[in-house]
Each structure stands twice: as C-alpha cells, then as structure tokens.
Design a protein around this motif. Structure first.
Motif, PDB file in Angstrom:
ATOM      1  N   ALA A 164       4.272  13.350  -4.616  1.00 42.99           N
ATOM      2  CA  ALA A 164       3.707  13.722  -3.314  1.00 42.99           C
ATOM      3  C   ALA A 164       3.946  12.692  -2.215  1.00 42.99           C
ATOM      4  O   ALA A 164       3.363  12.810  -1.129  1.00 42.99           O
ATOM      5  CB  ALA A 164       2.201  14.000  -3.465  1.00 42.99           C
ATOM      6  N   GLY A 165       4.764  11.674  -2.472  1.00 41.02           N
ATOM      7  CA  GLY A 165       5.172  10.764  -1.414  1.00 41.02           C
ATOM      8  C   GLY A 165       4.214   9.643  -1.079  1.00 41.02           C
ATOM      9  O   GLY A 165       4.385   8.970  -0.060  1.00 41.02           O
ATOM     10  N   PHE A 166       3.195   9.391  -1.907  1.00 44.01           N
ATOM     11  CA  PHE A 166       2.252   8.303  -1.666  1.00 44.01           C
ATOM     12  C   PHE A 166       2.874   6.967  -2.061  1.00 44.01           C
ATOM     13  O   PHE A 166       3.574   6.885  -3.072  1.00 44.01           O
ATOM     14  CB  PHE A 166       0.979   8.497  -2.484  1.00 44.01           C
ATOM     15  N   GLU A 167       2.560   5.937  -1.303  1.00 44.61           N
ATOM     16  CA  GLU A 167       2.867   4.574  -1.728  1.00 44.61           C
ATOM     17  C   GLU A 167       1.846   4.154  -2.790  1.00 44.61           C
ATOM     18  O   GLU A 167       0.710   4.639  -2.805  1.00 44.61           O
ATOM     19  CB  GLU A 167       2.809   3.615  -0.536  1.00 44.61           C
ATOM     20  N   ALA A 168       2.241   3.219  -3.653  1.00 49.47           N
ATOM     21  CA  ALA A 168       1.361   2.808  -4.753  1.00 49.47           C
ATOM     22  C   ALA A 168       0.025   2.277  -4.243  1.00 49.47           C
ATOM     23  O   ALA A 168      -1.037   2.606  -4.791  1.00 49.47           O
ATOM     24  CB  ALA A 168       2.059   1.762  -5.618  1.00 49.47           C
ATOM     25  N   ALA A 169       0.050   1.455  -3.183  1.00 45.21           N
ATOM     26  CA  ALA A 169      -1.201   0.879  -2.668  1.00 45.21           C
ATOM     27  C   ALA A 169      -2.125   1.960  -2.128  1.00 45.21           C
ATOM     28  O   ALA A 169      -3.346   1.902  -2.322  1.00 45.21           O
ATOM     29  CB  ALA A 169      -0.880  -0.144  -1.572  1.00 45.21           C
ATOM     30  N   GLU A 170      -1.559   2.939  -1.458  1.00 45.34           N
ATOM     31  CA  GLU A 170      -2.365   4.032  -0.917  1.00 45.34           C
ATOM     32  C   GLU A 170      -2.970   4.866  -2.045  1.00 45.34           C
ATOM     33  O   GLU A 170      -4.157   5.211  -2.017  1.00 45.34           O
ATOM     34  CB  GLU A 170      -1.486   4.919  -0.033  1.00 45.34           C
ATOM     35  N   ALA A 227      -3.945  12.281 -10.857  1.00 45.67           N
ATOM     36  CA  ALA A 227      -3.703  12.373  -9.413  1.00 45.67           C
ATOM     37  C   ALA A 227      -2.886  11.180  -8.921  1.00 45.67           C
ATOM     38  O   ALA A 227      -2.016  11.334  -8.045  1.00 45.67           O
ATOM     39  CB  ALA A 227      -5.034  12.457  -8.660  1.00 45.67           C
ATOM     40  N   TYR A 228      -3.148   9.990  -9.471  1.00 41.12           N
ATOM     41  CA  TYR A 228      -2.351   8.811  -9.085  1.00 41.12           C
ATOM     42  C   TYR A 228      -0.873   9.044  -9.402  1.00 41.12           C
ATOM     43  O   TYR A 228       0.005   8.788  -8.560  1.00 41.12           O
ATOM     44  CB  TYR A 228      -2.848   7.558  -9.811  1.00 41.12           C
ATOM     45  N   LEU A 229      -0.601   9.519 -10.612  1.00 40.19           N
ATOM     46  CA  LEU A 229       0.789   9.749 -11.005  1.00 40.19           C
ATOM     47  C   LEU A 229       1.435  10.831 -10.147  1.00 40.19           C
ATOM     48  O   LEU A 229       2.580  10.689  -9.697  1.00 40.19           O
ATOM     49  CB  LEU A 229       0.855  10.134 -12.482  1.00 40.19           C
ATOM     50  N   GLU A 230       0.723  11.921  -9.936  1.00 42.16           N
ATOM     51  CA  GLU A 230       1.270  13.007  -9.116  1.00 42.16           C
ATOM     52  C   GLU A 230       1.526  12.528  -7.683  1.00 42.16           C
ATOM     53  O   GLU A 230       2.551  12.859  -7.074  1.00 42.16           O
ATOM     54  CB  GLU A 230       0.299  14.185  -9.111  1.00 42.16           C
ATOM     55  N   ALA A 231       0.570  11.761  -7.149  1.00 38.96           N
ATOM     56  CA  ALA A 231       0.686  11.287  -5.764  1.00 38.96           C
ATOM     57  C   ALA A 231       1.906  10.397  -5.584  1.00 38.96           C
ATOM     58  O   ALA A 231       2.659  10.538  -4.616  1.00 38.96           O
ATOM     59  CB  ALA A 231      -0.586  10.540  -5.365  1.00 38.96           C
ATOM     60  N   THR A 232       2.120   9.471  -6.520  1.00 36.44           N
ATOM     61  CA  THR A 232       3.209   8.506  -6.365  1.00 36.44           C
ATOM     62  C   THR A 232       4.554   9.049  -6.832  1.00 36.44           C
ATOM     63  O   THR A 232       5.597   8.694  -6.269  1.00 36.44           O
ATOM     64  CB  THR A 232       2.893   7.209  -7.128  1.00 36.44           C
ATOM     65  N   ARG A 233       4.563   9.902  -7.841  1.00 41.88           N
ATOM     66  CA  ARG A 233       5.834  10.411  -8.372  1.00 41.88           C
ATOM     67  C   ARG A 233       6.314  11.663  -7.628  1.00 41.88           C
ATOM     68  O   ARG A 233       7.525  11.883  -7.553  1.00 41.88           O
ATOM     69  CB  ARG A 233       5.709  10.758  -9.864  1.00 41.88           C
ATOM     70  N   ARG A 246      -3.566   3.893  -5.088  1.00 44.46           N
ATOM     71  CA  ARG A 246      -4.589   3.092  -5.776  1.00 44.46           C
ATOM     72  C   ARG A 246      -5.907   3.127  -5.010  1.00 44.46           C
ATOM     73  O   ARG A 246      -6.983   3.174  -5.603  1.00 44.46           O
ATOM     74  CB  ARG A 246      -4.096   1.655  -5.940  1.00 44.46           C
ATOM     75  N   ARG A 247      -5.830   3.109  -3.689  1.00 43.94           N
ATOM     76  CA  ARG A 247      -7.048   3.134  -2.870  1.00 43.94           C
ATOM     77  C   ARG A 247      -7.819   4.439  -3.068  1.00 43.94           C
ATOM     78  O   ARG A 247      -9.044   4.448  -3.133  1.00 43.94           O
ATOM     79  CB  ARG A 247      -6.673   2.960  -1.400  1.00 43.94           C
ATOM     80  N   PHE A 248      -7.103   5.549  -3.199  1.00 43.72           N
ATOM     81  CA  PHE A 248      -7.763   6.842  -3.341  1.00 43.72           C
ATOM     82  C   PHE A 248      -8.108   7.190  -4.779  1.00 43.72           C
ATOM     83  O   PHE A 248      -9.129   7.839  -5.041  1.00 43.72           O
ATOM     84  CB  PHE A 248      -6.879   7.953  -2.765  1.00 43.72           C
ATOM     85  N   PHE A 249      -7.253   6.792  -5.727  1.00 42.66           N
ATOM     86  CA  PHE A 249      -7.378   7.301  -7.089  1.00 42.66           C
ATOM     87  C   PHE A 249      -7.590   6.222  -8.146  1.00 42.66           C
ATOM     88  O   PHE A 249      -7.738   6.541  -9.325  1.00 42.66           O
ATOM     89  CB  PHE A 249      -6.118   8.113  -7.455  1.00 42.66           C
TER      90      PHE A 249
END
Length: 209
Positions: free
Chosen positions: A161-167, A153-159, A169-172
């Motif tokens: 789904a438009g998430f910033e790395a810090a965000e 989910a971290y990889l999908e979110a950042t690569r 990391r906080r969720f995943f």
C-alpha cells in the motif's frame, strides 16, 4: 421537497429491503441476522471479492479480505501454536461480517461511528452462533487477534500500500517476524477464485481437526 407520502414510501421500501441476497439463495437480514441464513461458502465468496485498503494496493489483483484473514490466522498460529481449532476458526473469521458490509478503512469507520459497529456486532454474533464459536471473545484471544491484525496491516501497508516503514510502525506497531517464504506466499495478491478456495480450504481444515 418530497411529499410526506413519498417519504413514507421510501422508508417503507428501505425497511423491506434491509437484507442481502446471497448466491446460495439465502436472504440475510442485516438488521436482525439469523445464523440459519449464514453459509461459509457465501462468506468465502464475498470476502474474496472485498478489497483491503480500498483497492489502493500493488499487484495484478486486489488484496482481498479473505487473503488478509488467512495472513492474520498464519501470524496468530505462529504466536500461539497451541491455540485450539475453535479459536483458530474464530481468528480466521475475525473480519467475516465484511462479506456483506464491505471493508471500510479505519478513519471512515471512526466518522460513521456507532451505526456501523452496531450492524457489524450483530453480524459477528450471528456468525459465531452459526459455527459454534465463543459468543464473547476471551480477553487473551481478543489481544491475539488485535496483535496479529496489526502485524498483518504493517506488512500489507509496507509491501503493498505504499507506506514507509516509519509511518507503518507509527500506525501499526513493530513488524512481525515472518519468514520470507511466508511473506511471498501471503503478500502476493491472489485472484478472487484462489482466495475463495484457500479460505474455504483452511476453514474446513480447522473444522475437521
């Protein structure tokens, strides 16, 4: 306001239609699923057409649950190379119920609550019986799946789904240490046909080992 007779008719029709017709011809009862009505081809077809992140991802294709499942299995395999084939199939099928109930984002699952989880649990139990997987996950496998799922989910979110790395990391949690070649392979969204074929191929590889 509908009459009592029309309300009864609606309830009766709903009870008669608590099943999903599959392309294999099976009718899967969502409230009381039978392992006999579950086929891996139906699972692969459905998961390859269910979008992660409600479809809010970059790329020419959706990022499907089938592709996510393969990414999770890849991460789990890296973390525990000696995991036996039965447990690796369990990892691959960790989101298998979504082939009929779809992939709801975590915040919406929390809103719906127990009803969703009850249906999901019955489907999971039937799927595990169908493929000879453990009816109850061993604690170490539950932890491995959760960790690999969050890493994916971290990889999908950042690569995608438009998430910033810090965000993210906080969720995943912390990002996984995945080789750049594997990131490119598993995080470039595939067509539905490719995702379906690759999911089936991996399942059959694990079943044949």
């Amino acid at each position: 306001m509908p009459s009592k007779s029309s309300q009864r008719a609606v309830k009766r029709n709903a009870a008669l239609r608590a099943w999903q017709r599959m392309l294999s011809g099976r009718r899967l009862d969502l409230l009381d699923p039978s392992p006999l009505d579950i086929e891996i081809e139906d699972i692969a077809h459905g998961l390859a057409r269910v979008a992660r992140w409600n479809g809010q991802t970059r790329g020419a294709h959706i990022f499907s649950v089938a592709q996510h499942a393969l990414l999770v299995e890849c991460i789990a395999r890296q973390r525990e190379p000696n995991l036996d084939r039965t447990l690796r199939r369990t990892v691959l099928l960790h989101d298998a119920p979504e082939y009929v109930i779809g992939d709801m984002i975590t915040p919406f699952k929390a809103v719906i609550g127990d009803s969703y989880h009850a249906v999901e649990g019955r489907l999971h139990a039937a799927i595990r019986r169908r493929f000879g997987l453990p009816p109850e996950l061993p604690p170490h496998l539950r932890r491995l799946i959760k960790a690999a799922d969050k890493a994916a989910a971290y990889l999908e979110a950042t690569r995608l789904a438009g998430f910033e790395a810090a965000e993210a990391r906080r969720f995943f949690g912390a990002p996984p240490n995945l080789a750049p070649s594997l990131e490119r392979e598993y995080l470039t969204p595939w067509s539905a046909e490719t995702a379906q074929e690759r999911f089936l191929k991996r399942f059959r590889e694990l079943a044949a080992e």
